[in-house]
Structure formats: structure tokens, C-alpha cells
Enzyme design. Structure first.
Site, PDB file in Angstrom:
ATOM      1  N   SER A  16       0.808  -1.229   0.000  1.00 52.10           N
ATOM      2  CA  SER A  16       0.000   0.000   0.000  1.00 52.10           C
ATOM      3  C   SER A  16       0.837   1.273   0.000  1.00 52.10           C
ATOM      4  O   SER A  16       0.517   2.217  -0.750  1.00 52.10           O
ATOM      5  CB  SER A  16      -0.971   0.001   1.183  1.00 52.10           C
ATOM      6  OG  SER A  16      -1.933  -1.000   0.995  1.00 52.10           O
ATOM      7  N   LYS A  65      -9.882  -5.669   9.908  1.00 51.63           N
ATOM      8  CA  LYS A  65     -10.998  -5.114   9.126  1.00 51.63           C
ATOM      9  C   LYS A  65     -12.315  -5.102   9.916  1.00 51.63           C
ATOM     10  O   LYS A  65     -13.121  -4.198   9.760  1.00 51.63           O
ATOM     11  CB  LYS A  65     -11.161  -5.892   7.824  1.00 51.63           C
ATOM     12  CG  LYS A  65     -10.035  -5.647   6.819  1.00 51.63           C
ATOM     13  CD  LYS A  65     -10.310  -6.365   5.508  1.00 51.63           C
ATOM     14  CE  LYS A  65      -9.192  -6.114   4.505  1.00 51.63           C
ATOM     15  NZ  LYS A  65      -9.446  -6.773   3.217  1.00 51.63           N
ATOM     16  N   GLU A  77     -22.801   0.882   2.395  1.00 51.95           N
ATOM     17  CA  GLU A  77     -23.612  -0.328   2.274  1.00 51.95           C
ATOM     18  C   GLU A  77     -22.720  -1.560   2.035  1.00 51.95           C
ATOM     19  O   GLU A  77     -22.951  -2.631   2.591  1.00 51.95           O
ATOM     20  CB  GLU A  77     -24.611  -0.120   1.124  1.00 51.95           C
ATOM     21  CG  GLU A  77     -25.711  -1.145   1.006  1.00 51.95           C
ATOM     22  CD  GLU A  77     -26.588  -1.289   2.259  1.00 51.95           C
ATOM     23  OE1 GLU A  77     -26.455  -0.512   3.221  1.00 51.95           O
ATOM     24  OE2 GLU A  77     -27.385  -2.241   2.262  1.00 51.95           O
ATOM     25  N   GLY A 125     -16.145 -18.928  -1.391  1.00 51.52           N
ATOM     26  CA  GLY A 125     -15.778 -18.317  -0.115  1.00 51.52           C
ATOM     27  C   GLY A 125     -16.935 -17.492   0.432  1.00 51.52           C
ATOM     28  O   GLY A 125     -17.795 -17.014  -0.335  1.00 51.52           O
ATOM     29  N   THR A 151     -17.893 -24.157   4.658  1.00 54.38           N
ATOM     30  CA  THR A 151     -18.925 -24.179   5.706  1.00 54.38           C
ATOM     31  C   THR A 151     -20.213 -23.677   5.054  1.00 54.38           C
ATOM     32  O   THR A 151     -20.393 -22.469   4.847  1.00 54.38           O
ATOM     33  CB  THR A 151     -18.528 -23.260   6.886  1.00 54.38           C
ATOM     34  OG1 THR A 151     -17.190 -23.592   7.268  1.00 54.38           O
ATOM     35  CG2 THR A 151     -19.466 -23.417   8.063  1.00 54.38           C
TER      36      THR A 151
END
Ligand code: NDP
Length: 274
Positions: A16, A65, A77, A125, A151
Site C-alpha cells: 500500500s 478489518k 452499504e 468463499g 462451511t
């Protein structure tokens, strides 16, 4: 000079700072962009100290995060659906959280001329990355979006969370019908540990486009599997990394940097380091 930073742990490997300094030079913006190492226990206090020292915004990478989402007083959103924030904007003491992963992915897919409208898309994912790209993907109006996850319940819950005119469902790998997709996006972290989710070869044909959010000098296990099964177009996540940063930069500075030169620069660096 305006201060920006990326927070993460580990952080030394982060691209970054290089990306944002490049954007700043290219657009003639005066800013400094650093890297900040934090722990779960001191992440929020370190962000507060950064704001106090005049920080204007920051990027957030693993494992913060979700904490950045908690820290935000309002969120976009995309960040709400993701439950995760990768971009913080400081307006005085007021903290706004955004998630630019999805817009970054779409920008990269468009850079590679990947059609999405009316297409059958498989998203692998159901973690933060998959959640973050869901709304921007649906906004491209695919015919159908299937979320598949190891899962199964997480994929089902994610599909149920979304209110969209696009046909969307969450399934397990064993439930996938034997019909090729137009686009398969690997938003699982399987490639990071050199693993391949249990995919059957009849989920693709030569025209299927395979996209792995993980990037490296060599092909990821997923992209290599796709090539081995006759796929002609595979793309990795280096472009997404650059484009999500470009979206953050635009949010902070009001100007969208160009990404072509940086794509080449970072790809060359990746190949040289291999
Ligand atoms: P999370 O830890 O939140 O989620 C990981 C997901 O991967 C879960 O759905 C998990 O399934 C699944 N998974 C892990 N191992 C396997 C496996 N062996 N087989 C099948 N599924 C597996 O991670 P994130 O969502 O934050 O990130 C996912 C990936 O995306 C990472 O590799 C990250 O580097 C990449 N990424 C790239 C970006 C870019 O700009 N290029 C931006 C953001 C992320 P389960 O729920 O069953 O555990």
C-alpha cells in the site's frame, strides 16, 4: 502534509505505501503514506492517536478489518454487508468506514474486459472478501450468482442477507450442479495455503474466466487447476489490490489515479522477487 497509513499485522510486506506514493506523484497530490503495525489490543488506540496527529484516512488490512468496522461511526452499504472495513475516512473526530474491495474487483474485471451482465457467476468463499464484493458484483446484473463455501451455512446465510433481483443462492461444493459457469471468482483463502477447494472439472469449459483474489509470481493452485482443465483466461488478484487502493485514493483525494503503469511495475517486482 496530509498523513495517511495502512494498519495491519504483519505489515512490512504491504504494497500500500508504494501504491499510494505512486498515485500521489502521478496526480500531483501532496501527501505522506506510511505503514503502522498494531496488535488487536492496541489497534483502536493507535488509530485514535493517528487521528490526533492529523491523520486524514487509512487503509486497514488483516486482521483488523472487523475492528475497523466497529470503530466506524457510519459505514457504506458494501461495508455493512461485509461487516468489514478496509478504508477509514476521518472527518475531524468522526470516522467513516468503507469497503473498496468490491469496486476494486469490478474495476479489475473491466480492465480485463470480463463480461458480467447476464452471466453465470460462481463466487467461492463466504469470508470478508466474498462479502465485500457481493453488492458490486450483483450491480453488474449477472443472470445468476452462486456462493459456494466449505462451511455451507455461511454461504446460505450470506445469500439470504441480500435483497436483489438477481437469482442468488448459497451452497456447499458437493451441491454444485455439473454445468459450466461463465466466471468463477476464488474469494476463499485456500490458495494462501496452497490448497484447492473440491471443484469438479465440469464446472468450467475453455471460455470460463477464472479469477483468484490471491496473487503471486507463479499461478495460484486454483488458476493452475483451471489452466490444466483447458481454461484460456485466468487472472490473479494483483489488479484488484491496485484498483481497491485507487478507489480509496479517490475517496480521500477526489481524483482517480490511473493504474496501468503500476500494474506493470508491481508485476515486474513480483517476478523479480520469485
Ligand atoms: P477470511 O478468513 O474471512 O475467509 C476465508 C474463506 O476461505 C472462508 O470462506 C473459508 O471457508 C475459505 N477457505 C479457507 N480455506 C479453504 C479451503 N482449503 N478450501 C475451501 N475454502 C477455504 O478471508 P478473507 O475473506 O478476508 O480473504 C480471502 C482471500 O482473499 C485471502 O486469500 C485474501 O488474501 C484475498 N484478498 C485479496 C484482495 C486483493 O485485493 N487481491 C482483497 C481482499 C482479500 P470457511 O468459512 O469454511 O472457513
Amino acid at each position: 502534509m496530509d498523513q495517511y497509513a495502512v494498519f495491519g499485522n504483519p505489515i512490512a510486506q504491504s504494497k500500500s505505501p508504494v501504491i499510494h506514493q505512486h498515485f500521489a506523484e502521478q496526480t500531483g497530490q501532496q501527501l505522506e503514506y506510511g505503514a503502522q503495525l498494531a496488535e488487536i489490543s492496541d489497534f483502536k488506540s493507535k488509530v485514535a492517536a493517528f487521528i490526533q496527529s492529523g491523520g486524514k484516512g487509512c487503509n486497514i488490512t488483516a486482521p483488523f478489518k472487523e475492528l475497523a468496522f466497529e470503530l466506524s461511526q457510519s459505514v457504506s452499504e458494501e461495508a455493512r454487508i461485509a461487516g468489514a472495513v478496509n478504508t477509514l475516512i476521518f472527518k475531524g473526530d468522526y470516522i467513516v468506514g468503507d469497503n473498496t474491495d468490491g469496486r476494486g474487483l469490478i474495476a479489475d474485471l473491466k480492465f480485463h474486459n470480463v463480461p458480467m451482465q447476464g452471466k453465470r457467476i460462481l463466487l467461492m468463499g463466504a469470508g470478508g472478501a466474498a462479502r465485500g464484493v457481493l453488492l458490486p458484483l450483483l450491480a453488474e446484473n449477472p443472470q445468476k450468482l452462486i456462493i459456494v463455501n466449505r462451511t455451507v451455512e455461511k454461504a446460505q446465510q450470506l445469500a439470504e442477507l441480500i435483497d436483489s433481483p438477481v437469482k442468488i443462492c448459497g451452497v456447499g461444493y458437493a451441491d454444485l450442479a455439473d454445468k459450466p459457469f461463465d466466471l468463477i471468482i476464488n474469494a476463499s483463502s485456500a490458495s494462501l495455503s496452497d490448497q484447492l477447494p473440491p471443484l469438479k472439472a465440469n464446472l468450467l469449459n475453455k471460455d470460463t474466466i477464472c479469477y483468484d483474489m490471491v496473487y503471486r509470481a507463479a499461478n495460484t493452485p486454483f488458476n493452475q487447476w483451471a489452466i490444466d482443465n483447458g481454461v484460456e483466461t485466468t487472472i490473479d488478484g494483483l489488479g484488484m489490490l491496485i484498483e481497491q487502493a485507487a478507489v480509496s485514493f479517490e475517496i480521500w483525494r477526489g481524483i482517480r489515479p490511473k493504474t496501468s503503469a503500476l500494474r506493470q511495475l508491481l508485476r515486474d517486482q513480483l517476478l523479480r522477487a520469485a
